[in-house]
Design an enzyme around this catalytic site. Structure first.
Site, PDB file in Angstrom:
ATOM      1  N   ARG A 236      15.379  14.775  -7.404  1.00 31.52           N
ATOM      2  CA  ARG A 236      14.199  14.468  -8.219  1.00 31.52           C
ATOM      3  C   ARG A 236      14.653  14.390  -9.674  1.00 31.52           C
ATOM      4  O   ARG A 236      15.442  15.233 -10.131  1.00 31.52           O
ATOM      5  CB  ARG A 236      13.119  15.553  -8.077  1.00 31.52           C
ATOM      6  N   GLU A 265      10.566   7.984 -13.826  1.00 31.55           N
ATOM      7  CA  GLU A 265      10.694   6.829 -12.938  1.00 31.55           C
ATOM      8  C   GLU A 265       9.356   6.233 -12.508  1.00 31.55           C
ATOM      9  O   GLU A 265       9.293   5.063 -12.129  1.00 31.55           O
ATOM     10  CB  GLU A 265      11.519   7.194 -11.697  1.00 31.55           C
ATOM     11  N   HIS A 297      15.761   4.908  -6.737  1.00 32.36           N
ATOM     12  CA  HIS A 297      15.220   5.750  -5.663  1.00 32.36           C
ATOM     13  C   HIS A 297      15.365   5.063  -4.292  1.00 32.36           C
ATOM     14  O   HIS A 297      14.391   4.884  -3.574  1.00 32.36           O
ATOM     15  CB  HIS A 297      13.748   6.083  -5.940  1.00 32.36           C
TER      16      HIS A 297
HETATM   17  P1  NAI Z   1      15.491  20.950   2.199  1.00 31.87           P
HETATM   18  O1  NAI Z   1      14.204  21.644   2.003  1.00 31.87           O
HETATM   19  O2  NAI Z   1      16.082  20.884   3.565  1.00 31.87           O
HETATM   20  O3  NAI Z   1      16.590  21.571   1.226  1.00 31.87           O
HETATM   21  C1  NAI Z   1      16.325  21.975  -0.072  1.00 31.87           C
HETATM   22  C2  NAI Z   1      17.077  23.271  -0.292  1.00 31.87           C
HETATM   23  O4  NAI Z   1      16.911  23.654  -1.655  1.00 31.87           O
HETATM   24  C3  NAI Z   1      16.514  24.413   0.572  1.00 31.87           C
HETATM   25  O5  NAI Z   1      17.537  24.935   1.391  1.00 31.87           O
HETATM   26  C4  NAI Z   1      16.018  25.429  -0.440  1.00 31.87           C
HETATM   27  O6  NAI Z   1      16.231  26.746  -0.028  1.00 31.87           O
HETATM   28  C5  NAI Z   1      16.854  25.067  -1.646  1.00 31.87           C
HETATM   29  N1  NAI Z   1      16.282  25.581  -2.886  1.00 31.87           N
HETATM   30  C6  NAI Z   1      15.009  26.006  -3.131  1.00 31.87           C
HETATM   31  N2  NAI Z   1      14.902  26.472  -4.390  1.00 31.87           N
HETATM   32  C7  NAI Z   1      16.128  26.326  -4.948  1.00 31.87           C
HETATM   33  C8  NAI Z   1      16.666  26.658  -6.217  1.00 31.87           C
HETATM   34  N3  NAI Z   1      15.905  27.209  -7.168  1.00 31.87           N
HETATM   35  N4  NAI Z   1      17.954  26.376  -6.447  1.00 31.87           N
HETATM   36  C9  NAI Z   1      18.744  25.823  -5.492  1.00 31.87           C
HETATM   37  N5  NAI Z   1      18.293  25.516  -4.263  1.00 31.87           N
HETATM   38  C10 NAI Z   1      17.007  25.765  -3.999  1.00 31.87           C
HETATM   39  O7  NAI Z   1      15.295  19.476   1.593  1.00 31.87           O
HETATM   40  P2  NAI Z   1      16.201  18.190   1.836  1.00 31.87           P
HETATM   41  O8  NAI Z   1      15.636  17.392   2.955  1.00 31.87           O
HETATM   42  O9  NAI Z   1      17.628  18.581   1.872  1.00 31.87           O
HETATM   43  O10 NAI Z   1      15.905  17.382   0.484  1.00 31.87           O
HETATM   44  C11 NAI Z   1      16.430  17.786  -0.769  1.00 31.87           C
HETATM   45  C12 NAI Z   1      15.779  16.964  -1.848  1.00 31.87           C
HETATM   46  O11 NAI Z   1      16.164  15.596  -1.708  1.00 31.87           O
HETATM   47  C13 NAI Z   1      14.246  16.913  -1.748  1.00 31.87           C
HETATM   48  O12 NAI Z   1      13.682  17.982  -2.419  1.00 31.87           O
HETATM   49  C14 NAI Z   1      13.896  15.607  -2.391  1.00 31.87           C
HETATM   50  O13 NAI Z   1      13.606  15.870  -3.749  1.00 31.87           O
HETATM   51  C15 NAI Z   1      15.173  14.776  -2.300  1.00 31.87           C
HETATM   52  N6  NAI Z   1      15.039  13.542  -1.540  1.00 31.87           N
HETATM   53  C16 NAI Z   1      15.440  12.370  -2.141  1.00 31.87           C
HETATM   54  C17 NAI Z   1      15.354  11.172  -1.482  1.00 31.87           C
HETATM   55  C18 NAI Z   1      15.831   9.877  -2.099  1.00 31.87           C
HETATM   56  O14 NAI Z   1      15.506   8.797  -1.582  1.00 31.87           O
HETATM   57  N7  NAI Z   1      16.604   9.884  -3.162  1.00 31.87           N
HETATM   58  C19 NAI Z   1      14.767  11.105  -0.129  1.00 31.87           C
HETATM   59  C20 NAI Z   1      14.433  12.409   0.450  1.00 31.87           C
HETATM   60  C21 NAI Z   1      14.544  13.567  -0.265  1.00 31.87           C
END
Ligand code: NAI
Length: 332
Positions: A236, A265, A297
């Site tokens: 993000r 964005e 994105h």
């Molecule tokens: P996920 O929920 O599986 O992983 C996110 C991890 O971040 C979790 O393990 C959580 O414990 C951890 N986390 C929470 N607070 C934190 C902190 N303060 N510091 C460090 N880590 C922390 O989510 P996933 O599926 O891995 O997605 C990650 C990110 O990718 C999403 O939040 C979304 O913003 C982004 N995304 C981007 C896309 C794109 O097209 N560029 C598409 C899909 C997701």
């Protein structure tokens, strides 16, 4: 009330195509390709179900207008819900569902693509050869083998990125507040943020945007980073203090930047602005640097992801319409 009809905002031609295929005869999607915000919200008058995407503005104002128009369910076609005022939605009794994971492989692979393209100067090489220039001057790259990569957020995408980098022979550090054990099982070294920032040659962000992660990369953290660091953000935009990052590129602390997301964005991405005079000087400046790749994105944008996003959205909506338990309900 339009019973089987769903109004989808920010629905581009490719979304419309996939939504109509997966909905079959069960639902009718009426689509607008522009965003949902307090100005466009009244167009949803009479729709019990509205579908929205990452940059739609689901603030209290928007939600009030939707509630007045009879909306009871918002079906997000994305995982993140940082653009939704959850408290307001709860107060107005509007339910919210999302698509919790859509091909984390797509985003992980895209993250690696950004890293490799930057590390080996692919955009410049591509343009150069097109112009008949086969010189290698200025294209010197580096080996990923034995580099230290710091992953912030070791969830689904972060873990996949780390596994791929381990295969390259990288040393993988991770900062992850909840899933340390899973990450350690994969051979990543769990560290605190300060260690990650000071020891990594490459830093990649895979955590959600929350109050405590907003500007997690700021001037202070940039100061701690290694000289010539590579910074990648496919999560993000607001995880980075973009102004501070811009400064660190100008003073040559950051040697490579790859971003698929950007703080501002919502006014730019997913639309063609090639004939506009873009007013955002920060993104315009970023685009000028030879060591920066900005994309709009598209990390998630594969056939498999779109298919999954649309089929999960349709299932979420049908569960609501049939009075079933909402398996992907976002709880405030
Ligand atoms: P996920 O929920 O599986 O992983 C996110 C991890 O971040 C979790 O393990 C959580 O414990 C951890 N986390 C929470 N607070 C934190 C902190 N303060 N510091 C460090 N880590 C922390 O989510 P996933 O599926 O891995 O997605 C990650 C990110 O990718 C999403 O939040 C979304 O913003 C982004 N995304 C981007 C896309 C794109 O097209 N560029 C598409 C899909 C997701």
């Amino acid at each position: 009330m339009k019973s089987k009809h769903v109004l989808a905002f920010s629905a581009k031609s490719y979304d419309q195509e996939f939504l109509s295929i997966v909905a079959e005869n069960n639902l009718e999607f009426d689509c607008y390709n522009f965003a949902l915000d307090p100005i466009s919200a009244s167009m949803a008058n009479g729709y019990e179900v509205v579908s929205a995407f990452v940059n739609d503005d689901l603030c209290e104002n928007t939600l009030n207008i939707l509630a007045k128009g009879g909306t009871k369910l918002i079906a997000l076609r994305c995982a993140g819900y940082n653009n939704v005022d959850l408290k307001a939605a709860k107060k107005l009794d509007i339910k919210l569902v999302n698509v919790p994971a859509y091909s984390p492989h797509a985003v992980a692979e895209y993250t690696i693509a950004l890293m490799l393209a930057l590390g080996r100067n692919l955009p410049r090489a591509y343009n150069r050869v097109k112009d008949g220039n086969f010189s290698l001057n200025g294209l010197l790259g580096f080996d990923f083998y034995q580099k230290t990569v710091g992953i912030i957020g070791g969830g689904k995408i972060g873990q996949l990125v780390g596994q791929r980098l381990k295969a390259f022979g990288c040393n993988v550090l991770v900062y992850e507040p909840y899933k340390m054990q899973q990450c350690e099982k994969l051979g990543f070294q769990a560290v605190d943020l300060a260690t990650l920032f000071t020891q990594s040659d490459i830093i990649t962000l895979h955590c959600p945007l929350l109050e405590d992660t907003r500007h997690i990369v700021n001037a202070e953290m940039l100061f701690m980073m290694k000289q010539d660091v590579m910074l990648i953000n496919t999560s993000r935009g607001a995880l980075l203090d973009t102004k501070a990052v811009l400064k660190s590129i100008k003073n040559r602390k950051i040697a490579y930047l790859g971003i698929d997301v950007y703080e501002e964005e919502s006014n730019l991405f997913f639309d063609d602005h090639s004939l506009d005079i873009i007013q955002d000087d920060i993104i315009q400046r970023l685009i000028t640097f030879p060591n920066v790749i900005v994309t709009g994105h598209q990390g998630y944008f594969t056939q498999k992801s779109l298919q999954h996003i649309c089929s999960t959205t349709v299932t979420n909506i049908l569960q609501f319409m049939q009075g079933e338990q909402l398996l992907n309900q976002v709880i405030a």
